[in-house]
Motif scaffolding. Structure first.
Motif, short mmCIF file in Angstrom:
data_model
loop_
_atom_site.label_atom_id
_atom_site.label_comp_id
_atom_site.label_asym_id
_atom_site.label_seq_id
_atom_site.Cartn_x
_atom_site.Cartn_y
_atom_site.Cartn_z
N SER A 268 47.94 -2.12 15.83
CA SER A 268 48.11 -1.29 17.14
C SER A 268 48.25 -1.78 18.28
CB SER A 268 46.36 -0.93 17.34
OG SER A 268 45.27 -0.25 16.56
N LEU A 269 48.83 -2.59 18.20
CA LEU A 269 49.25 -3.11 19.65
C LEU A 269 50.90 -2.99 19.53
CD1 LEU A 269 47.42 -6.67 20.56
CD2 LEU A 269 47.15 -4.57 22.16
N SER A 270 51.78 -3.41 18.43
CA SER A 270 52.71 -3.16 18.04
C SER A 270 53.39 -1.93 18.35
CB SER A 270 53.03 -3.95 16.42
OG SER A 270 52.83 -4.92 16.48
N VAL A 271 52.64 -0.89 17.97
CA VAL A 271 52.66 0.31 17.65
C VAL A 271 52.94 0.88 19.14
CG1 VAL A 271 52.35 2.95 17.38
CG2 VAL A 271 51.82 1.77 14.93
N LEU A 272 51.54 0.45 19.69
CA LEU A 272 50.98 1.10 21.45
C LEU A 272 52.71 0.28 22.40
CD1 LEU A 272 50.23 2.34 23.49
CD2 LEU A 272 48.73 0.10 24.12
N GLY A 273 52.97 -0.56 22.03
CA GLY A 273 54.21 -1.57 22.41
C GLY A 273 55.52 -0.31 22.38
N GLN A 274 55.99 -0.60 20.97
CA GLN A 274 56.96 0.48 20.00
C GLN A 274 57.06 1.88 21.20
OE1 GLN A 274 58.75 2.20 16.45
NE2 GLN A 274 59.32 0.42 16.16
N MET A 275 55.96 2.73 21.01
CA MET A 275 56.07 4.12 21.89
C MET A 275 56.15 3.98 23.67
SD MET A 275 53.30 5.31 19.31
CE MET A 275 53.71 7.30 20.07
N SER A 276 55.33 3.21 23.78
CA SER A 276 56.12 3.23 25.24
C SER A 276 57.00 2.33 25.51
CB SER A 276 54.47 2.01 25.98
OG SER A 276 54.31 0.34 25.46
N THR A 277 57.60 1.85 25.13
CA THR A 277 58.33 1.14 25.51
C THR A 277 59.51 2.12 25.14
OG1 THR A 277 58.83 -1.33 24.61
CG2 THR A 277 60.60 -0.29 24.95
N LEU A 278 58.94 3.02 23.99
CA LEU A 278 60.30 4.16 23.76
C LEU A 278 60.29 5.52 24.92
CD1 LEU A 278 62.59 5.80 22.79
CD2 LEU A 278 60.82 6.77 21.25
#
Length: 425
Positions: free
Chosen positions: A126-136
């Motif tokens: 969850s944290l990794s997906v949030l990090g990737q999507m928020s960065t993009l």
């Protein structure tokens, strides 16, 4: 540790679920932006463009995730660029446009977070997906903001240039004195021609580059300080000079000469030290023209003399001096012929000229002139005698010429004065 392919697959799944509810997602973001930035929804047309812009940006963002498109390769949606152009044409501040994108970013990130929670992924994933999507998402919003702001600025400059060119043309038609429909022209230039007007010329003689923005800003703040009813009219004359008119209540003419002194005081205190020439307040279309003519005459005199940063047509003797000093070279020669050595550019001669000017203005009264200059009568007699001796001949036979020459010296200064004569070195 979660591998990148798993993170990418989960992110795609989240984006697809949100994309499947595109209308709902778009509506939530649009409602937030509209409520927090009402400048972006001024009428139904703007509201429609905002809806289309939000939908296009949401679609583009989620498409970038699903297809792994780098942010640098994403072009702003055409409707988003048109939205920026339309806001520029309406005069909506660019800050409102940028804030709209920031608000959209905030609510979109919140929706992504809610969808990740609903997916019940492993905590690390969850944290990794949030990090990737928020960065993009951050990179996308940053890139889109830059693109729409660039389009906004280009359109704003083009729009203002086009609009101001038409407005300036109409103003020059009014100044030409041709017959016109006052109400139609009032609408065309967006200025109340039936009111009382005070015309102003504002310029920056010693500044390089384009100072029109500073000149226009000065007029805007000046009008605000006067608490007038209605926006001032400003058009460029060249890249350092602007012509302006400020609408006044009709009751201020001719019983309110104080408005000129208010303008003078504001201009003298202005931090960027503009040069300002002020016409008299006058009513109607004829007043619009005449006050401008007066301001232009004061401007010409100030440019020629280089010594009066703020002047007004109503200043004693200014209008006459402006008429007489149309040809400064000829005026200098004539002043020298009339005043002789008294026309030299020295401090003693300046004091004698001022004494003689006041003496003649008071009807050749030693007492009245002495009171104005704070001199004893005997001192006045001595100084007048010195001025006549310096001139080289009496003033009785050509008194009017002497008064006019002294008036030109007062207003034009060194522009009409002579260098030291040989015997004065």
């Amino acid at each position: 540790m979660t591998d990148e392919s798993t993170i990418a697959e989960a992110a795609i799944g989240i984006s697809e679920r949100l994309y499947a509810r595109l209308a709902e997602t778009t509506g939530v973001i649009e409602d937030m932006v509209a409520s927090q930035s009402p400048e972006l929804t001024g009428d139904p047309a703007l509201l429609g463009l905002l809806h289309a812009t939000v939908a296009a940006n949401v679609d583009t963002y989620f498409s970038a995730i699903r297809h792994n498109i780098p942010v640098a390769d994403i072009a702003a949606p055409a409707v988003a660029l048109e939205h920026a152009r339309r806001l520029a044409q309406r005069g909506v501040p660019v800050n409102a446009l940028v804030r709209g994108y920031r608000l959209g970013h905030s609510i979109a990130l919140q929706l992504v977070l809610e969808e990740i929670r609903a997916a019940q992924l492993e905590p690390d994933l969850s944290l990794s997906v949030l990090g990737q999507m928020s960065t993009l998402m951050f990179g996308y919003i940053d890139e889109m903001s830059q693109q729409v702001v660039a389009v906004y600025q280009i359109e704003r400059e083009r729009w203002l240039e086009s609009r101001n060119a038409v407005r300036a043309l109409r103003v020059r038609e009014i100044l030409s004195g041709d017959s016109l429909d006052v109400d139609t022209m009032t609408t065309a230039i967006r200025y109340p021609l039936r009111r009382t007007h005070v015309a102003i010329v504002v310029w920056y003689p010693d500044s390089g580059g384009d100072r029109l923005s500073a000149a226009e800003g000065f007029i805007k703040h000046l009008a605000e300080s006067l608490a007038v009813h209605g926006a001032p009219l400003f058009i460029p004359a060249d890249n350092t000079t602007g012509w302006a008119w400020i609408p006044l209540p009709s009751t201020t003419w001719p019983d309110e000469p104080g408005v000129v002194e208010q303008i003078r005081g504001y201009a003298l205190a202005a931090a960027d030290e503009p040069w300002v020439a002020i016409g008299d307040p006058m009513p109607g279309v004829q007043g619009f023209r005449r006050s401008h003519q007066q301001a232009l005459a004061a401007h010409s005199l100030a440019v020629a003399s280089g010594s009066a940063r703020v002047s007004a047509a109503g200043d004693p003797g200014l209008s006459a001096a402006a008429l007489l000093g149309g040809d400064v070279e000829a005026a200098r020669a004539w002043v020298g012929e009339v005043l002789g050595p008294l026309a030299c550019a020295t401090e003693p001669d300046e004091r004698l000229r001022e004494t003689l000017r006041v003496f003649l203005r008071t009807g050749s009264s030693f007492k009245a002139a002495g009171e104005l200059l704070h001199f004893h009568v005997n001192t006045m007699k001595y100084r007048i005698q010195r001025a006549v001796e310096r001139r080289g001949r009496p003033i009785a036979e050509d008194r009017l010429d002497v008064e006019i020459a002294l008036l030109l010296c007062q207003w034009y200064g060194t522009a009409v004065l002579s260098a030291l004569s040989p015997g004065d070195e």
